[in-house]
Design a protein around this motif. Sequence first.
Motif, PDB file in Angstrom:
ATOM      1  N   UNK A 190     -55.971  18.226 -24.005  1.00 21.66           N
ATOM      2  CA  UNK A 190     -56.205  17.695 -22.661  1.00 21.66           C
ATOM      3  C   UNK A 190     -55.110  18.137 -21.699  1.00 21.66           C
ATOM      4  N   UNK A 191     -53.865  18.124 -22.155  1.00 21.45           N
ATOM      5  CA  UNK A 191     -52.766  18.588 -21.307  1.00 21.45           C
ATOM      6  C   UNK A 191     -52.942  20.060 -20.939  1.00 21.45           C
ATOM      7  N   UNK A 192     -53.411  20.861 -21.879  1.00 20.63           N
ATOM      8  CA  UNK A 192     -53.637  22.283 -21.600  1.00 20.63           C
ATOM      9  C   UNK A 192     -54.758  22.472 -20.583  1.00 20.63           C
ATOM     10  N   UNK A 193     -55.827  21.694 -20.705  1.00 25.96           N
ATOM     11  CA  UNK A 193     -56.930  21.797 -19.737  1.00 25.96           C
ATOM     12  C   UNK A 193     -56.445  21.508 -18.327  1.00 25.96           C
ATOM     13  N   UNK A 194     -55.663  20.440 -18.191  1.00 29.66           N
ATOM     14  CA  UNK A 194     -55.219  20.021 -16.864  1.00 29.66           C
ATOM     15  C   UNK A 194     -54.212  21.012 -16.275  1.00 29.66           C
ATOM     16  N   UNK A 195     -53.262  21.469 -17.062  1.00 32.81           N
ATOM     17  CA  UNK A 195     -52.260  22.380 -16.499  1.00 32.81           C
ATOM     18  C   UNK A 195     -52.880  23.737 -16.162  1.00 32.81           C
ATOM     19  N   UNK A 196     -53.859  24.177 -16.951  1.00 37.33           N
ATOM     20  CA  UNK A 196     -54.551  25.431 -16.617  1.00 37.33           C
ATOM     21  C   UNK A 196     -55.286  25.296 -15.280  1.00 37.33           C
ATOM     22  N   UNK A 197     -55.963  24.159 -15.083  1.00 41.14           N
ATOM     23  CA  UNK A 197     -56.670  23.922 -13.829  1.00 41.14           C
ATOM     24  C   UNK A 197     -55.680  23.858 -12.667  1.00 41.14           C
TER      25      UNK A 197
END
Length: 214
Positions: free
Chosen positions: A100-107
């Motif tokens: 989830x952290x990766x999804x948000x930081x990528x966005x």
Amino acid sequence: MSPQCCAIDTARASARAAAWEHAGEHAPDHHVTAQNPIVIDLDAALVTPHSEKEAAAPTYKRGFGFHPLLAFVDHGVGETGEPVAALLRPGIAGSSTAADHLKVIRKALAKLRSAIGPCPGRTVIVRTDGAGASHTFMTWLHNKRVSYSIGLGLTDAMVTALSAASPKVRVRSPSTMPRRSATGYGASTPPAFSTWPTGIRVIIRRNTRTPQRS
């Protein structure tokens, strides 16, 4: 991600780029450097609905609702800034979910591409609490050469390995006044952190308990 979501994200990124361009020297990306980076804060929040809603679920704090993960650009004074990315999650979602952290930081990075480019490097610093202290998330940031500042709770093994270390740095409060009850120790990847990304700077705060008054 659906085409509609992609279109909305693109529109928001374009609107932000235009607004920051009109802001000129007051824009968050004005004169962005490694010494003056754009700060992205990641944090989750518990949201309690007043009636049963779709995807609402029990939370780890024994409540009921949602557990979205948010990314904000920190700029201005008085803790101001603006949201750049969010991941809507049910209340049962975990706090330390690296995916989830990766999804948000990528966005978040994608929405700031007009300001930081495709390779942000040291022009960005990502901050989060212990929920982001996972090997997967930190290694991803490390490999992307993005600066980061992440809180981490020490394990018993880490405390034992660091217990003999002499304080090296005086910890200062936001008012720049020394805290007499706390000292700090800085090191570049001490042995207790050997499994984390190589070369990270570790700063440990050691608190001295104040006797309780009866």
